[in-house]
Scaffold this motif. Sequence first.
Motif, PDB file in Angstrom:
ATOM      1  N   GLU A 100       0.848  -1.192   0.000  1.00 38.24           N
ATOM      2  CA  GLU A 100       0.000   0.000   0.000  1.00 38.24           C
ATOM      3  C   GLU A 100       0.883   1.240   0.000  1.00 38.24           C
ATOM      4  OE1 GLU A 100      -3.748   0.266   2.422  1.00 38.24           O
ATOM      5  OE2 GLU A 100      -2.565   1.826   3.432  1.00 38.24           O
ATOM      6  N   ILE A 101       0.590   2.169  -0.904  1.00 37.15           N
ATOM      7  CA  ILE A 101       1.360   3.417  -0.970  1.00 37.15           C
ATOM      8  C   ILE A 101       0.407   4.598  -0.823  1.00 37.15           C
ATOM      9  CG2 ILE A 101       3.194   2.422  -2.390  1.00 37.15           C
ATOM     10  CD1 ILE A 101       1.987   3.945  -4.793  1.00 37.15           C
ATOM     11  N   LYS A 102       0.934   5.703  -0.360  1.00 34.32           N
ATOM     12  CA  LYS A 102       0.192   6.965  -0.257  1.00 34.32           C
ATOM     13  C   LYS A 102       0.804   7.929  -1.259  1.00 34.32           C
ATOM     14  CE  LYS A 102      -2.071   5.876   3.599  1.00 34.32           C
ATOM     15  NZ  LYS A 102      -3.419   5.438   3.532  1.00 34.32           N
ATOM     16  N   GLN A 103      -0.037   8.495  -2.113  1.00 30.68           N
ATOM     17  CA  GLN A 103       0.444   9.420  -3.135  1.00 30.68           C
ATOM     18  C   GLN A 103      -0.298  10.741  -3.040  1.00 30.68           C
ATOM     19  OE1 GLN A 103       0.113   6.969  -6.861  1.00 30.68           O
ATOM     20  NE2 GLN A 103       2.325   7.310  -6.880  1.00 30.68           N
ATOM     21  N   ASP A 104       0.458  11.816  -2.777  1.00 32.53           N
ATOM     22  CA  ASP A 104      -0.106  13.156  -2.907  1.00 32.53           C
ATOM     23  C   ASP A 104      -0.218  13.448  -4.394  1.00 32.53           C
ATOM     24  OD1 ASP A 104      -0.080  13.440  -0.171  1.00 32.53           O
ATOM     25  OD2 ASP A 104       1.759  14.620  -0.125  1.00 32.53           O
ATOM     26  N   THR A 105      -1.123  14.339  -4.771  1.00 31.17           N
ATOM     27  CA  THR A 105      -1.224  14.728  -6.169  1.00 31.17           C
ATOM     28  C   THR A 105       0.163  15.151  -6.659  1.00 31.17           C
ATOM     29  OG1 THR A 105      -3.487  15.471  -5.815  1.00 31.17           O
ATOM     30  CG2 THR A 105      -2.384  16.277  -7.801  1.00 31.17           C
ATOM     31  N   PRO A 106       0.650  14.549  -7.741  1.00 30.64           N
ATOM     32  CA  PRO A 106       2.009  14.849  -8.203  1.00 30.64           C
ATOM     33  C   PRO A 106       2.210  16.318  -8.555  1.00 30.64           C
ATOM     34  CG  PRO A 106       1.164  12.903  -9.294  1.00 30.64           C
ATOM     35  CD  PRO A 106       0.011  13.511  -8.552  1.00 30.64           C
ATOM     36  N   LEU A 107       3.421  16.783  -8.352  1.00 30.72           N
ATOM     37  CA  LEU A 107       3.768  18.161  -8.686  1.00 30.72           C
ATOM     38  C   LEU A 107       3.487  18.458 -10.155  1.00 30.72           C
ATOM     39  CD1 LEU A 107       7.113  18.467  -6.683  1.00 30.72           C
ATOM     40  CD2 LEU A 107       4.880  19.461  -6.099  1.00 30.72           C
ATOM     41  N   ARG A 108       3.708  17.467 -11.041  1.00 33.06           N
ATOM     42  CA  ARG A 108       3.540  17.706 -12.474  1.00 33.06           C
ATOM     43  C   ARG A 108       2.092  17.915 -12.897  1.00 33.06           C
ATOM     44  NH1 ARG A 108       2.067  12.881 -15.312  1.00 33.06           N
ATOM     45  NH2 ARG A 108       2.228  11.073 -13.925  1.00 33.06           N
ATOM     46  N   CYS A 151       8.213   5.531  -8.761  1.00 30.65           N
ATOM     47  CA  CYS A 151       9.634   5.244  -8.983  1.00 30.65           C
ATOM     48  C   CYS A 151      10.536   6.288  -8.333  1.00 30.65           C
ATOM     49  CB  CYS A 151       9.932   5.144 -10.481  1.00 30.65           C
ATOM     50  SG  CYS A 151       9.201   3.681 -11.239  1.00 30.65           S
ATOM     51  N   HIS A 152      10.299   7.576  -8.586  1.00 32.74           N
ATOM     52  CA  HIS A 152      11.248   8.591  -8.089  1.00 32.74           C
ATOM     53  C   HIS A 152      10.843   9.242  -6.779  1.00 32.74           C
ATOM     54  CE1 HIS A 152       8.814  11.989  -9.470  1.00 32.74           C
ATOM     55  NE2 HIS A 152       8.810  11.492 -10.699  1.00 32.74           N
ATOM     56  N   GLY A 153       9.624   9.046  -6.313  1.00 32.48           N
ATOM     57  CA  GLY A 153       9.216   9.549  -5.009  1.00 32.48           C
ATOM     58  C   GLY A 153       8.590  10.926  -5.015  1.00 32.48           C
ATOM     59  N   ASP A 154       8.750  11.695  -6.094  1.00 33.67           N
ATOM     60  CA  ASP A 154       8.130  13.014  -6.233  1.00 33.67           C
ATOM     61  C   ASP A 154       8.391  13.908  -5.013  1.00 33.67           C
ATOM     62  OD1 ASP A 154       6.700  14.840  -7.800  1.00 33.67           O
ATOM     63  OD2 ASP A 154       4.774  14.298  -6.915  1.00 33.67           O
ATOM     64  N   CYS A 155       9.666  14.046  -4.670  1.00 32.27           N
ATOM     65  CA  CYS A 155      10.084  14.907  -3.541  1.00 32.27           C
ATOM     66  C   CYS A 155       9.399  14.492  -2.238  1.00 32.27           C
ATOM     67  CB  CYS A 155       9.801  16.373  -3.849  1.00 32.27           C
ATOM     68  SG  CYS A 155      10.673  17.008  -5.287  1.00 32.27           S
ATOM     69  N   GLY A 156       9.241  13.193  -2.038  1.00 30.58           N
ATOM     70  CA  GLY A 156       8.625  12.686  -0.812  1.00 30.58           C
ATOM     71  C   GLY A 156       7.107  12.644  -0.844  1.00 30.58           C
ATOM     72  N   ARG A 157       6.487  12.974  -1.974  1.00 31.18           N
ATOM     73  CA  ARG A 157       5.025  13.005  -2.067  1.00 31.18           C
ATOM     74  C   ARG A 157       4.423  11.618  -2.287  1.00 31.18           C
ATOM     75  NH1 ARG A 157       2.992  18.055  -2.710  1.00 31.18           N
ATOM     76  NH2 ARG A 157       1.245  17.375  -3.991  1.00 31.18           N
ATOM     77  N   THR A 158       5.252  10.617  -2.603  1.00 32.91           N
ATOM     78  CA  THR A 158       4.814   9.221  -2.710  1.00 32.91           C
ATOM     79  C   THR A 158       5.623   8.417  -1.714  1.00 32.91           C
ATOM     80  OG1 THR A 158       4.147   9.360  -5.029  1.00 32.91           O
ATOM     81  CG2 THR A 158       4.719   7.182  -4.202  1.00 32.91           C
ATOM     82  N   GLN A 159       4.918   7.733  -0.802  1.00 31.45           N
ATOM     83  CA  GLN A 159       5.577   6.939   0.232  1.00 31.45           C
ATOM     84  C   GLN A 159       4.907   5.584   0.363  1.00 31.45           C
ATOM     85  OE1 GLN A 159       8.285   7.376   2.047  1.00 31.45           O
ATOM     86  NE2 GLN A 159       8.719   9.316   1.046  1.00 31.45           N
TER      87      GLN A 159
END
Length: 167
Positions: A100-108, A151-159
């Motif tokens: 299970e992962i938590k994803q904030d809306t990506p910066l892009r 994959c890249h973590g999006d500056c800590g926004r995906t954990q």
Amino acid sequence: GRTEEIVHDINGWPQSLVGNDRFHGSNLNGVGVSSPLELTSSSSFSGLQAETEEKVKHYGCICWTSVIIRSDQELVEKLGCLPWDQEENSDDQCNIFPLEIKQDTPLRVLHRRSSDTRTRQILSLSARRINDHWIQLRMATSAGTYVKEFCHGDCGRTQPSISSLLG
């Protein structure tokens, strides 16, 4: 042929088109709209959205990492996944998936989507080392997973992310 329901919210839709049983157009591939348009409640959209959320998507990617990966075994241990050539062996004890992962809306996409935190599933993952800095991944995810950000973590926004798992 196969048909799918499409729900679209259009303000100011001409009432004369609702219930009209004529052909509404096609393209070179023979795809067209031939059934009558219907007014539906907003629950129609939420029902279709729920179906989409349950779908499984499959991805393959090649990633660069600043962490030196010396062997396939080291990679598999860090990611807690299955080795590339043993994907069929889903009983592997080191396998932490589904994850299970938590994803904030990506910066892009933040400029066009509201900020939100979503829970998604990485259903399976297998990996192999290409060289010290390049790895190849295969994964199955729940629909709506932002794979690049996983994959890249999006500056800590995906954990967690592949980046955070590798250290």
